[in-house]
Structure formats: C-alpha cells, structure tokens
Design an enzyme around this catalytic site. Structure first.
Site, short mmCIF file in Angstrom:
data_model
loop_
_atom_site.label_atom_id
_atom_site.label_comp_id
_atom_site.label_asym_id
_atom_site.label_seq_id
_atom_site.Cartn_x
_atom_site.Cartn_y
_atom_site.Cartn_z
CG PHE A 149 47.36 39.49 48.25
CD1 PHE A 149 47.87 38.21 48.48
CD2 PHE A 149 46.25 39.62 47.43
CE1 PHE A 149 47.26 37.09 47.90
CE2 PHE A 149 45.64 38.52 46.85
CZ PHE A 149 46.15 37.25 47.09
CD GLU A 176 44.80 46.99 52.06
OE1 GLU A 176 45.66 47.00 51.18
OE2 GLU A 176 43.62 47.32 51.87
NE ARG A 177 43.83 41.75 50.76
CZ ARG A 177 43.35 41.41 49.59
NH1 ARG A 177 43.69 40.25 49.06
NH2 ARG A 177 42.54 42.19 48.92
CB SER A 226 41.23 43.12 41.38
OG SER A 226 40.89 44.29 42.10
CB CYS A 281 48.39 38.22 37.63
SG CYS A 281 50.10 38.48 37.16
CD GLU A 384 42.17 37.34 38.72
OE1 GLU A 384 41.71 38.39 39.20
OE2 GLU A 384 43.37 37.22 38.39
P1 NAD Z 1 43.31 44.55 44.85
O1 NAD Z 1 42.80 45.18 43.62
O2 NAD Z 1 42.34 44.18 45.92
O3 NAD Z 1 44.39 45.50 45.58
C1 NAD Z 1 45.46 46.08 44.88
C2 NAD Z 1 45.83 47.41 45.53
O4 NAD Z 1 44.72 48.30 45.43
C3 NAD Z 1 46.17 47.28 47.01
O5 NAD Z 1 47.27 48.11 47.30
C4 NAD Z 1 44.90 47.76 47.70
O6 NAD Z 1 45.15 48.37 48.94
C5 NAD Z 1 44.32 48.76 46.73
N1 NAD Z 1 42.84 48.81 46.76
C6 NAD Z 1 42.00 47.80 47.08
N2 NAD Z 1 40.73 48.21 46.98
C7 NAD Z 1 40.76 49.51 46.61
C8 NAD Z 1 39.75 50.49 46.36
N3 NAD Z 1 38.45 50.21 46.46
N4 NAD Z 1 40.14 51.72 45.98
C9 NAD Z 1 41.44 52.02 45.86
N5 NAD Z 1 42.43 51.13 46.10
C10 NAD Z 1 42.10 49.89 46.47
O7 NAD Z 1 44.18 43.27 44.39
P2 NAD Z 1 44.82 42.14 45.31
O8 NAD Z 1 43.73 41.26 45.83
O9 NAD Z 1 45.78 42.71 46.26
O10 NAD Z 1 45.66 41.35 44.21
C11 NAD Z 1 45.14 40.33 43.41
C12 NAD Z 1 44.75 40.85 42.04
O11 NAD Z 1 45.88 41.43 41.41
C13 NAD Z 1 44.31 39.75 41.08
O12 NAD Z 1 43.22 40.20 40.34
C14 NAD Z 1 45.53 39.52 40.20
O13 NAD Z 1 45.25 38.96 38.93
C15 NAD Z 1 46.04 40.91 40.08
N6 NAD Z 1 47.45 40.93 39.69
C16 NAD Z 1 47.74 41.37 38.43
C17 NAD Z 1 49.06 41.39 38.00
C18 NAD Z 1 49.41 41.89 36.64
O14 NAD Z 1 50.57 42.22 36.41
N7 NAD Z 1 48.46 41.99 35.73
C19 NAD Z 1 50.07 40.95 38.87
C20 NAD Z 1 49.72 40.51 40.15
C21 NAD Z 1 48.40 40.52 40.55
#
Ligand code: NAD
Length: 499
Positions: A149, A176-177, A226, A281, A384
């Site tokens: 998101f 989805e957010r 994440s 991130c 985090e």
């Molecule tokens: P998230 O892991 O909750 O969601 C990421 C994606 O995974 C979304 O599309 C979501 O729909 C999907 N998802 C969520 N739960 C799932 C599940 N149980 N099974 C399968 N798919 C699932 O992350 P977020 O809250 O959207 O984003 C924040 C996180 O992303 C932070 O940890 C941040 O550090 C990380 N991030 C990392 C980078 C990088 O390049 N390393 C860049 C941006 C964000």
C-alpha cells in the site's frame, strides 16, 4: 458508494465474487469506496487475455515498445496532479510526497525507453572454426507483480514498466488498501498505445495472491510487502517453478559519528524518520549516535523539531509534514508498539500518541514519537514499527554501532553521518545491507541503478529496476551457429573444447 473492480483486457470489469474490502479516506476515517476481491476465475480471465496478447507484443520491435513508454511518461506528466490527488485521498500522504511517489515510478518508465539498448545481446564472431555464438534475452511470457500500500504508483511501475518493455504481458495485484492509482496507470498505458491485455489489474487479497502463485501460465512473480508475506510468496512461487524476487520489511539504522554535522544529521532524521508518517521501507527508524555526548546533543536537537512537526490531511496543502496512517488497525498497532516501548523501559522523550485534530477526530492521525535509550533486546527495536516513531540506540564505539546494523535481521537500507572519509568507506565496504547512504538518509538508488535489500529484506536473486529489472523479466538463449563452408571434420565423439 463507489465500487472499484478490475482492469482486464484493456477494460474496466466489475468484480463477481461478491466479496469487497473497504477503501478508507485515512484523513477522515470514512469508507470512501469498496474494492472487489477477485476469484480464481477472474484471475484466469486476466491470464488468458495476457497470454493471447503477449506473442504479438514480444514480436513487436523493441523500439516500438519503447515508444509506448515514451508516451506513457508524457501522460504521467500531464495527469500528475490528478494521480497525486487520488493517491493522497486513499493513502493519506501529502500531495508533494504523492507526486514523489508517481515521479519515482515515472523515472523507471524513462529508463525503460532504453529497452532497445538494454535488450541487445552478446555476440562472439569466430568462437570456433566458422562458428559464431550469440545470446539474446527473450521475454518470459505472462508475469505478475504483487505490491504494497505504501507506494501505490511507484512500486507497480517498478514492476510493469521493465516487464512490458521486455515484451511480457503483466498481471498486477496491487494493495487492496489504495487500488485507484494502479488502475489509472493501466488506463494511461492503454492511452499511450499499449495493446489491450498486456497490462491487467486484478484486485484482491490472499485469495488472488494464492491464485497467482499457483497459476501455471504465470512465469515470474515480483513481490513487495512485509517480510512474512515476502517469504511466503517466495516459497510458494518457487515451489511452483516460478522465478521470484520478493522484497520485505526493514529497520533502517542511521549511524551518527561524533564528527558529523549535527544539524544536518538531525534534519535528515526528521525527514527520513517522519516523512510519509514513517510508512516507507527506506524510513530511518533507528538512530545510533556514537558516544553519549553525541547522543545528548542529537536528542536535544531532535525533540523540539519533532514537537513542532505539522500533522494533517493532504488537503491542508504544503503546510503539512505528514498525514495519517493508512488504516485504523495500523494506527492501533503503532500506538500499541509505543505503549510496549514504555513498558520495556525505553525513555519516551516525545509522545505523539495523544494527537487529535479538530474536524478530523476520526482520522488515523498520530504525532511523532521519539524514544531514547532503546536497547537491542526490546521488541520496539526488533520489530518494524512502520509509523512516525524513531528509536535512539546509544553506542559507545563505531564498531558497536556497525555491529548493531549488521546483527539486525533486516538489511534494506542504512546510513552513516560523518566527516571522516575513511570511516565512511569502511562502513560502506563492511556493512551487510543492500543500500547505503553516506551523509544521505534515504539512499534509494535512481532508476538506472537497482533497488534491493539483503537478509530478511529480500528473497531471491536480482534487484528491482535498472539493469536487474531487465534481467529478471527476460531469460537468456544462446545460439551456436555454423554455416556449411566446405570444412568436413567428420563425427566428433568427445565434448568440443577450445583446444
Ligand atoms: P503486506 O505484506 O501486508 O501486503 C503486500 C501485498 O501482499 C498486498 O498486495 C497484499 O494484498 C498481499 N497480502 C497481504 N497479506 C497476504 C497474505 N496473508 N497472503 C498473501 N498475500 C497477502 O504489506 P503492506 O502493509 O501493504 O506494505 C508495507 C510493508 O511493505 C512494510 O513491511 C514495508 O517495509 C514493505 N515494503 C518493502 C519495500 C521494499 O522494497 N523492500 C518497499 C515498500 C514496502
């Protein structure tokens, strides 16, 4: 109530599952739209469209593919204000920061205009008698991206721009957010001349993700989110024989040496720690001053700056430093971690938990928090937080500070503030972290370099964008060719070598 469906085969299509997720306006706390959560059958339709469109696209010469990127860049610039407004409305970040989100993606589209050059293969003339050898990079077919998101414009573009420029068809499953901007980007790609079916946006949650990971036509998955989900996506995608690169969470340390410019370091920490409410991130979430005198001076400079931070809705204009958190759950989680830090005995120098804004009492806002005297064993150090919370961990020596960054399970970004070139050089050489800043707090590499973390911040090979993006979305084929030339050697039974 507005409903957001999918974008398949170049058209908007409504969701059929009957399942929806709420899309909030984080500044007011209101549900402003419902986004459809895809079924396996909807993903199948998207993949079928992609697979049908991809061969002709792969056969289109790379310069013509690049021209679509050229036009896309022009359209992004034309629609910048509209995109930023839609992004801020669902994410909550300020308008200038939302434009930065779009621009950091646009820069990758600009890089992809160089596709003809980047896809040129290698050639060896005369690799043997009358033998030439050449390798070419070919697209994989249908590939997918699953994105978080916090950068709803930048990260989708980091994925689909190189993939499409290389001749693939793409399935995007955004967060989805905040699903509106990814669909707007797909519309712009069509307007830029991309044939229908090559960029499909399928909204959804775990169900859609699992369907992508198990789909036999999808050849590669690029994920950002994440760490637990990154690790899960990596395991399942690779177990199904797919190429995968999965980027996860972070806990970025900034080391402040006693010889650093303390005003510069404090300003850097404010911007990198609290910008976008810490939901980056590459946010700096741990400051490691070396020596108590450095720590005391730093905390004395930081505290009044944090107390003076202006928190508010994006509609308040340029006067706002950062906006709300993305959801009520995120706000409750971050405040809970601050409570936990207090319980663990860290010194809460600035407490933003009580922040409330007149007229926006239901928004997901909190003020900036600053912890001092955080130690390695505390949960707030290991986790985090992903909110406007900075932890100061005091180190007595450079080696101790370096060890903290190295021992942490995350390895996305790090920075050192010093005037000593030798220390900076030693730090860059030894630290086991993917992106390093020297007197630069958020060292996000530009589009023509590559972005990727180490340790639990990245799973798989190759980084995002830059030359690695082109490698990830193509595979190498090597041809060894000989034309009849009158040389008759007869059958050869031992392996050919370059004698
Ligand atoms: P998230 O892991 O909750 O969601 C990421 C994606 O995974 C979304 O599309 C979501 O729909 C999907 N998802 C969520 N739960 C799932 C599940 N149980 N099974 C399968 N798919 C699932 O992350 P977020 O809250 O959207 O984003 C924040 C996180 O992303 C932070 O940890 C941040 O550090 C990380 N991030 C990392 C980078 C990088 O390049 N390393 C860049 C941006 C964000």
């Amino acid at each position: 109530m507005q409903t957001i469906g999918h974008f398949i085969g170049g058209k908007h299509v409504e969701g059929t599952s009957g399942r929806f997720a709420d899309v909030f306006n984080p500044a007011t706390g209101e549900v402003q739209a419902k986004v459809a959560l895809a079924t396996d059958a909807e993903l199948d339709t998207a993949v079928a469209n992609a697979a049908a469109a991809q061969p002709a696209w792969a056969a289109t010469n790379p310069q013509r593919r690049a021209r679509v990127m050229m036009k896309f860049v022009e359209l992004l610039n034309r629609d910048m204000d509209k995109l930023a407004e839609a992004l801020s409305r669902e994410h909550g970040k300020t308008l200038p920061d939302a434009k930065g989100d779009v621009i950091r993606g646009l820069e990758v589209a600009e890089f992809c205009i160089g596709a003809p050059h980047l896809l040129k293969g290698d050639y060896t003339e005369g690799a043997g008698p009358g033998i030439d050898m050449y390798s070419m990079r070919q697209p994989l077919g249908v590939v997918a991206g699953i994105t978080p998101f916090n950068f709803p414009a930048m990260i989708p573009m980091w994925k689909f721009c190189p993939a499409i420029a290389c001749g693939n068809a793409f399935i995007l499953k955004p967060s989805e957010r905040d699903p509106s901007v990814p669909i707007m980007l797909a519309e712009l790609m069509i307007e830029a001349g991309l044939p229908a079916g090559l960029l499909n946006v399928v909204n959804g949650d775990k169900g859609a993700v699992d369907a992508i990971l198990d789909h036999e036509v999808i050849q590669a998955v690029g994920f950002v989110g994440s760490t637990p989900i990154a690790q899960y996506v990596y395991s399942r995608a690779t177990a199904n024989g797919k190429r995968a690169q999965c980027f996860g969470g972070a806990k970025n340390h900034m080391i402040i040496m006693p010889d650093a410019d303390m005003d510069q370091a404090a300003d850097a920490l404010i911007g990198a720690g609290y910008g976008a409410a810490g939901e980056r991130c590459m946010a700096v979430s741990v400051a490691v001053p070396v020596g108590d005198a450095t720590a005391d001076a730093l905390v004395a400079k930081l505290a009044p700056k944090i107390e003076a931070l202006k928190v508010g809705p994006y509609t308040a204009g340029d006067d706002v430093d950062f906006g709300p958190l993305v959801t009520k759950e995120a706000l409750t989680r971050v405040k809970g971690l601050v409570d936990q830090g207090v319980k663990e005995g860290a010194d809460l120098v600035v407490d933003g938990r009580g922040f409330s804004m007149q007229g926006y009492e239901d928004g997901f806002f909190m003020g900036g928090c600053l912890f001092d005297k955080v130690t390695k064993d505390m949960d707030i150090y290991k986790t985090e937080i992903f909110g406007p919370v900075l932890s100061v961990v005091r180190a007595q020596t450079y080696e101790e500070a370096l060890g903290l960054a190295m021992d942490h399970e995350y390895g996305n970004g790090t920075a050192i503030y010093t005037r000593d070139g030798d220390t900076a050089r030693d730090f860059a050489a030894r630290v086991n972290i993917g992106m390093v800043g020297i007197n630069v707090p958020i060292p996000v590499p530009l589009a023509y370099h590559t972005f990727g973390g180490w340790k639990k911040s990245g799973f798989g090979d190759l980084n995002q964008h830059g030359p690695d993006g082109f490698k990830f979305y193509t595979r190498t084929k090597t041809v060894t060719a000989r034309w009849p030339s009158g040389i008759k050697e007869g059958a050869e039974f031992s392996i050919p070598t370059m004698k």
